[in-house]
Design a protein around this motif. Structure first.
Motif, PDB file in Angstrom:
ATOM      1  N   THR B 186      33.103  40.141  64.227  1.00 39.87           N
ATOM      2  CA  THR B 186      31.741  39.600  64.306  1.00 39.87           C
ATOM      3  C   THR B 186      31.625  38.911  65.653  1.00 39.87           C
ATOM      4  O   THR B 186      32.542  38.217  66.074  1.00 39.87           O
ATOM      5  CB  THR B 186      31.465  38.587  63.167  1.00 39.87           C
ATOM      6  N   GLY B 187      30.530  39.139  66.330  1.00 39.43           N
ATOM      7  CA  GLY B 187      30.270  38.466  67.598  1.00 39.43           C
ATOM      8  C   GLY B 187      28.857  37.910  67.583  1.00 39.43           C
ATOM      9  O   GLY B 187      27.970  38.502  66.972  1.00 39.43           O
ATOM     10  N   VAL B 188      28.679  36.748  68.203  1.00 41.03           N
ATOM     11  CA  VAL B 188      27.347  36.132  68.208  1.00 41.03           C
ATOM     12  C   VAL B 188      26.953  35.764  69.636  1.00 41.03           C
ATOM     13  O   VAL B 188      27.731  35.128  70.359  1.00 41.03           O
ATOM     14  CB  VAL B 188      27.299  34.877  67.305  1.00 41.03           C
ATOM     15  N   PHE B 189      25.769  36.178  70.011  1.00 42.15           N
ATOM     16  CA  PHE B 189      25.207  35.847  71.320  1.00 42.15           C
ATOM     17  C   PHE B 189      24.071  34.861  71.094  1.00 42.15           C
ATOM     18  O   PHE B 189      23.154  35.137  70.327  1.00 42.15           O
ATOM     19  CB  PHE B 189      24.685  37.119  72.004  1.00 42.15           C
ATOM     20  N   VAL B 190      24.136  33.702  71.729  1.00 42.38           N
ATOM     21  CA  VAL B 190      23.061  32.701  71.615  1.00 42.38           C
ATOM     22  C   VAL B 190      22.384  32.560  72.965  1.00 42.38           C
ATOM     23  O   VAL B 190      23.037  32.628  74.005  1.00 42.38           O
ATOM     24  CB  VAL B 190      23.592  31.328  71.149  1.00 42.38           C
ATOM     25  N   ALA B 191      21.077  32.388  72.949  1.00 43.09           N
ATOM     26  CA  ALA B 191      20.345  32.218  74.207  1.00 43.09           C
ATOM     27  C   ALA B 191      19.178  31.265  74.017  1.00 43.09           C
ATOM     28  O   ALA B 191      18.538  31.242  72.957  1.00 43.09           O
ATOM     29  CB  ALA B 191      19.823  33.568  74.691  1.00 43.09           C
TER      30      ALA B 191
END
Lengths: 161, 266
Positions: B186-191
């Motif tokens: 699982t990977g999470v990108f926050v912006a």
């Protein structure tokens, strides 16, 4: 069938191959350069690593046609006559291999690592950078030692040139 | 691998016209996905059209608040590009944890998003950053581009030429890597956009591919800090479950990776 023209270990070659031929098959089956190995054939193990225009790539995951016009260096192309490449010598001196199956790929990847880091390497970096090369014998300790040793030797030999 | 016919295109127009002349063609960028799939005989294109020598598909441009990465730019070239590192360092970081060094020399951003593997990294970056996919025909918002597992808005013979990212105020990406495949468990990108909008996207988690995570977006909107996510409940419904992790495990990973990504974004 297509004719693939490329430079292999400094020599210009033209090889007629089926379009589905992989670069590693061209090297091993057509040019008899069997130093480059096929381990997993799924781009995980790194036994097939060669240099294409100076970059370490997995030759089992490229069509021969994609290498048209490129300069390929294999494990057979790095020694100068009887004088081993510093990375080969370091693998020998540090006992960086047992069965030797992964060694050609390890050495080609390791040379690329030293080039990219300009010889400024530490153990953690070498371990992280070797993640695309799998060895089932050594436990990696002596491979890492060999790469660090060679990083020093390659700097010295480049400075001497 | 089944028989195929190899073509090398020297321009986007030539690639598209070669595609049109073939019965069941595939575009070949870095080949780090397509070739393994062809070797497994899960794909058997009649023709492969190599994009690797097309100059107009290579390179990175930073213009004002837009970072544009051409489709056939390799992960290595993205990772080491000065404009990428300056404008959106989270993208440089994402490429550094993608595949291994040899794969990064060959794999491309266009190949990654065209394949839309549910555990690929770049779809999360595009969705969280609100990127636009440019093709030879049109511009497609990331939101509309990704349409479930291995499925995109691309039409037959449509070729991705570039991806444009609005430069965010802050961004971060963290993933739990599968140790063998290096895909995201699982990977999470926050912006956080320059207008203050918060967008969070998770990959490797959902059964329908990359997804936004509204609950975490809401929490971060009011308080941009890892602790803001502590109390967020992520449902395991619709999440992937396999021998590597249950749906509940991935639900928890979404939270933990989001927290790490916020820390990394600063």
């Amino acid at each position: 069938m297509s004719t693939v023209k490329l430079t292999v270990n400094g020599k210009a070659v033209a090889v007629d191959v089926e379009d589905r031929t992989l670069l590693v098959q061209l090297l091993r089956d057509h040019l008899n350069l069997t130093g480059t190995h096929v381990g997993c054939d799924t781009s995980q193990c790194g036994a097939c690593v060669v240099h294409m225009d100076g970059k370490a790539v997995k030759s089992c995951t490229m069509l021969a046609g994609q290498a048209d016009g490129a300069s390929i260096t294999t494990i057979e192309g790095i020694a100068k006559g009887d004088e081993l490449h510093p990375m080969q010598a370091a693998f020998r001196d540090n006992h960086g291999l047992q069965c030797g199956y992964c060694t050609p790929g390890m050495i080609m990847s390791a040379i690329d690592i030293v080039h990219r880091y300009g010889g400024q390497l530490d153990e953690a970096t070498v371990r992280a950078e070797l993640e695309g090369n799998i060895c089932r014998c050594t436990g990696y300790h002596n491979i890492v030692k060999a790469v660090l040793d060679a990083a020093g030797r390659m700097k010295v030999s480049q400075a001497a040139e | 691998m089944y028989q195929t016919t190899y073509h090398r295109a020297s321009s986007v127009d030539e690639a598209v016209s070669l595609f049109g002349e073939s019965s069941e063609a595939k575009f070949l960028a870095g080949g780090q996905t397509l070739l393994p799939v062809m070797k497994q005989r899960l794909a058997s294109p009649s023709d492969v059209i190599d994009l690797g020598k097309i100059k107009e598909l290579q390179g990175v441009e930073l213009s004002g608040d837009t970072l544009t990465i051409k489709a056939a730019t390799t992960y290595y070239d993205i990772m080491t590009n000065a404009d990428v590192k300056k404008a959106i360092p989270a993208i440089a970081h994402l490429t550094s944890v993608l595949g291994d060094p040899a794969v990064r020399y060959r794999g491309t951003i266009g190949g990654s998003i065209a394949n839309n593997d549910p555990a690929a990294d770049f779809p999360a970056a595009l969705l969280a950053l609100g990127a636009t996919v440019k093709t030879n025909k049109r511009s497609i918002a990331a939101e509309d581009f990704f349409q479930g597992l291995f499925s995109t808005a691309l039409e037959d013979g449509e070729l991705i030429t570039a991806v444009s990212f609005p430069v965010p105020a802050k961004a971060g990406y963290e993933k739990m890597r599968h140790p063998a495949s290096r895909f995201a468990l699982t990977g999470v990108f926050v912006a956080q956009t320059k207008s203050g909008e918060v967008r969070v996207a998770a990959t490797g988690a959902s059964q329908s591919g990359v997804m936004r995570v509204p609950a975490i977006e809401a929490a971060l909107k009011s308080n941009w800090s890892p602790s803001a996510i502590d109390g967020v409940a992520i449902s395991a419904n619709g999440l992937l479950a396999d021998i590597h992790g249950t749906a509940e495990y991935r639900a928890n990973l979404i939270k933990v990776m989001a927290q790490r990504a916020v820390s990394a974004a600063g």
